[in-house]
Design an enzyme around this catalytic site. Structure first.
Site: not given
Length: 818
Positions: A492, A590, A713, A762
């Site tokens: 997964k 769960r 930045y 980013m």
């Protein structure tokens, strides 16, 4: 020339019994029923291993056209009317005896190489240095085990001047067996590291075991300025009669080396020996490479090779690409990149990897001239052509004058080009759209140019997956569970960031029992990629149930509503005994049925439309000792509830409760199956697992920035000295959390830490390389061998799972094999 052997003669060598009538000479050995050679004269050797018995696959091998077998279980000859069997007490021991005889008949020089690290590099560099005017054969890749060594020795014959053979061990008693087969005249001891330390009482014991390879050596080459358990290595060698050829970087020895700092990537390596002095210019500056090169120099000099030739060849020594890469190609293709050699043994192995790419129905091979085969041209390229036809490759492309001269041997439609430039100029790449493509070329053909043309161009940041390490981790878990316990592997979330169908296809080839995904779309993607293993879907939405049935996926049922819905859909689709898996809530709270639900579902489980394949639960804290009492309480609840369910069922049902850490810590709860997740990828509680992933990028630019200026930045990266700042193309969109900026983590450049400077952007971030000899294009390791992923997790106060699964699909995954 390939030497062939009569199976009757082989039987006499090993005291075997012949059943059936021999019909062909034996030329090639195979021990893997999944990857069978193509030509006549193949003998399948059925190895009885810890997890698999080769004798169980005789029928499959026979159906693939193999009719000669070495076995240790008598077969029913009526099932194999055309076959011949050599029956022995132990197939592996018989194979090793055959190898010892072949070695005994070899009149050339055998160089045996052992150690913890550097064996393959030293072997490959020696091969590069010797092959120009000598006929040399070497172990394929890392064939250095009890099985790999006899397979390496099988093709040796007296057309060769030298045989370079690796020897690797993991247990006491193994090296004597390897020494009987290899019997080297010259031995090389490389670096001694931590590998397999857990199987020996001390490093001294491990070294003594390795040195047994040199029992009958004439010369032993080793580094003198190293100690093991506070004892100089020379002391361990005193009992050996061979001439000791020592070299050193830190003191007196037969060969004394020294070097200064590298300048512009070139290191001057100085050597003093006897009355002579030499200087070598090498393009490798790391300690491991320098050590490996010193071994190579000493060996070459001891073989009497001309000094000037050694100096010349070392200056152009090629890096050893032990890695076969699986890359994303243009136009939906997948590239199998093995572009640094084209020997026949390696070709067979690489084609096996090509055939494992089940996500592509069409396969292509681009092959250069094949060198160092020991065969004449027609015999060699007939062998290659037979391979192409046997594997039913859709497209074959030959590059080189030699292979082009034998184009008539190849299937109709094959294409040929005189050189790489001609291929790049004239071939229409659209002809291999959506293909799996194997690139296999000798160094001189520069097939990396083809790779560059066909590879999907993405930014330089990659997540590198070590396939060998992943397989080793899988085999570790297989070794700690009983033979009757099945293995389910969780794939997964992009297989914990490692890639979905690529990892699933590998696991299918490794014959795991089950795969598991979180959601239905993950399972559908596996089916579309050609994965046929049973796939369990952990958290399928009710609305997705029809898709599960359409794609032969098996749902986890954890509610009465879900059970009713799926049963009705199975009835609508005419399904009978469709496999489902019941999740039990034993305290994690769960998902899952509780004890109060069992009476309500018991009758529903008897419906003909469904069949309970497994019952399972999940431990809340299997990796932490402080929760052990609670884990045992959960297990007791699980056994109580599952026993109650099983009373109402008339057929066997699997039970499982353990994940990766649980499989290591609670062997008493292994039951019918264990679920291996993050442990497969090298993250576990023991030291027996190998890291699988390396996250890395490359420097885009280096700027000189003055003291007092700022970087990034918000001007957050203020410099307190004149600095060299490297910009790297990886940012928070690639999984590098913004909290790692402003010096909160160091990434590694040329083995040295480079702290982040300023905020993480980013698509890029900045690192300080003021104290590092770095240039544009140098590799930057974000996590891997230098700094494990756990360091990032600790800095972020999170778990490794989150770090790995946060790396998005836009980061290219590259799969490597040694």
């Amino acid at each position: 020339m390939i030497i062939s052997y009569d199976i009757q003669h082989l039987a006499e060598l090993v005291g075997g019994e012949i059943l059936g009538s021999p019909k062909q000479k034996i030329k090639i050995l195979s021990c893997d029923s999944r990857s069978l050679p193509h030509s006549e004269g193949v003998m399948f050797v059925a190895i009885n291993g810890d997890r698999h018995n080769g004798n169980d696959y005789i029928s499959d091998v026979y159906e693939n056209g193999i009719i000669s077998f070495l076995v240790d279980v008598k077969p029913d000859l009526t099932q194999y009317p055309d076959a011949v069997f050599c029956v022995v007490e132990d197939s592996l021991k018989a194979l090793q005896k055959i190898a010892a005889v072949i070695r005994g008949n070899f009149e050339g020089t055998v160089i045996g190489i052992t150690g913890s690290n550097g064996k393959t590099i030293v072997k490959e560099w020696l091969y590069q240095m010797l092959q120009h005017d000598r006929n040399v054969i070497r172990s394929p890749r890392s064939y250095n085990s009890q099985l790999g060594v006899p397979l390496s020795i099988w093709p040796i014959n007296n057309q060769y001047d030298f045989a370079l053979i690796e020897a690797g061990i993991s247990l006491k008693g193994e090296m004597e067996k390897l020494e009987r087969m290899i019997a080297p005249q010259i031995g090389i001891l490389t670096n001694l590291g931590p590998a397999h330390r857990e199987n020996f009482s001390s490093d001294s014991e491990k070294l003594k075991e390795k040195l047994k390879l040199f029992d009958k050596c004439e010369k032993i080459i080793y580094r003198t300025d190293l100690e093991v358990d506070a004892t100089n290595i020379s002391e361990f060698l005193k009992e050996y009669k061979a001439e000791k050829i020592g070299w050193s970087l830190k003191g007196e020895a037969s060969y004394t080396f020294s070097h200064s700092e590298a300048v512009n990537g070139v290191l001057k390596l100085n050597l003093t020996y006897k009355t002579a002095g030499l200087q070598f210019a090498i393009h490798y500056t790391d300690d491991a490479s320098i050590e490996n090169i010193c071994h190579v120099i000493v060996c070459m000099l001891e073989l009497g090779v001309d000094q000037d030739r050694i100096v010349s060849q070392l200056s152009s020594l090629e890096p050893v690409e032990m890695r076969l890469q699986i890359l994303k190609g243009i136009h939906g293709s997948t590239l199998i990149n093995d572009v640094y050699n084209s020997d026949l043994t390696g070709l067979n192995s690489a084609v096996d990897v090509l055939m494992q790419q089940k996500n592509h129905s069409r396969k292509a091979l681009i092959l250069s001239d094949v060198f160092q085969s020991g065969m004449d041209g027609e015999e060699l390229y007939k062998e290659v052509s037979d391979l192409v036809e046997f594997k039913k490759l859709d497209v074959f492309i030959g590059v080189g004058e030699a292979i082009s001269n034998y184009r008539k041997l190849f299937p109709e439609g094959s294409k040929f080009f005189s050189d790489t430039s001609s291929f790049l100029q004239d071939f229409n790449v659209s002809e291999i759209n959506n293909f799996a493509v194997l690139l296999k070329g000798a160094r001189s053909f520069q097939f990396e140019r083809i790779t560059k043309e066909l590879q999907l161009q993405v930014h330089q940041t990659v997540l590198e997956i070590d396939v060998n390490a992943l397989i080793d981790n899988l085999n570790y878990y297989r070794s700690i569970v009983s033979s009757g316990t099945k293995i389910m592997v969780m794939v997964k979330a992009l297989s914990y960031g490692s890639g979905t169908y690529e990892i699933a296809g590998l696991l299918q080839h490794q014959q795991v029992d089950y795969l598991a995904v979180a959601f239905s779309d993950e399972g559908i993607r596996l089916r579309k990629s050609g994965v046929s293993l049973p796939v369990l879907v952990m958290n399928a939405a009710l609305a997705d149930y029809q898709q599960l049935i359409d794609n032969d996926l098996e749902p986890v049922i954890f509610s009465i509503e879900g059970l009713e819905k799926f049963k009705d859909l199975c009835s609508f689709n005419g399904k009978v005994n469709y496999p489902v898996h019941l999740k039990i809530d034993t305290g994690m709270h769960r998902l899952g049925f509780r004890k109060v639900d069992i009476d309500k579902i018991s009758d529903r489980l008897l419906a003909k439309e469904i069949g309970v394949r497994s019952i399972f639960s999940h431990l809340a804290g299997s990796d932490e000792e402080r929760f052990d009492d609670f884990s045992r309480e959960q297990f007791a609840v699980f056994m109580d509830i599952s026993d109650q369910i099983l009373k109402g069922l008339s057929y066997p049902v699997l039970r499982h409760i353990l994940n990766s850490s649980g499989a290591e810590r609670f062997p008493e709860y292994h039951m019918d199956m264990v679920r291996i997740g993050i442990g497969l990828y090298g993250q576990g509680i023991s030291g027996n697992l190998k890291p699988v992933s390396t996250f890395k990028t490359a420097i885009s630019q280096i700027q000189s920035v003055k003291k007092g200026e700022t970087v990034g930045y918000s001007r957050s990266g203020k410099l307190d000295r004149d600095s060299k700042i490297a910009i790297i193309p990886v940012g928070y969109a690639d999984g590098i959390d913004r909290r790692l900026g402003n010096g909160n983590i160091s990434f590694y450049v040329n083995g040295k830490p480079a702290p982040t400077v300023g905020n993480i952007c980013m698509d890029m971030c900045m690192i300080d390389v003021t104290e590092i000899d770095a240039t544009v294009g140098d590799i930057v390791e974000l996590f891997g061998k230098e700094s494990p992923v756990s360091v990032i997790a600790e800095k972020l106060d999170t778990i490794i799972y989150e770090v790995l699964t946060s790396i998005p699909e836009r980061v290219k995954r590259v799969y490597i094999r040694t």
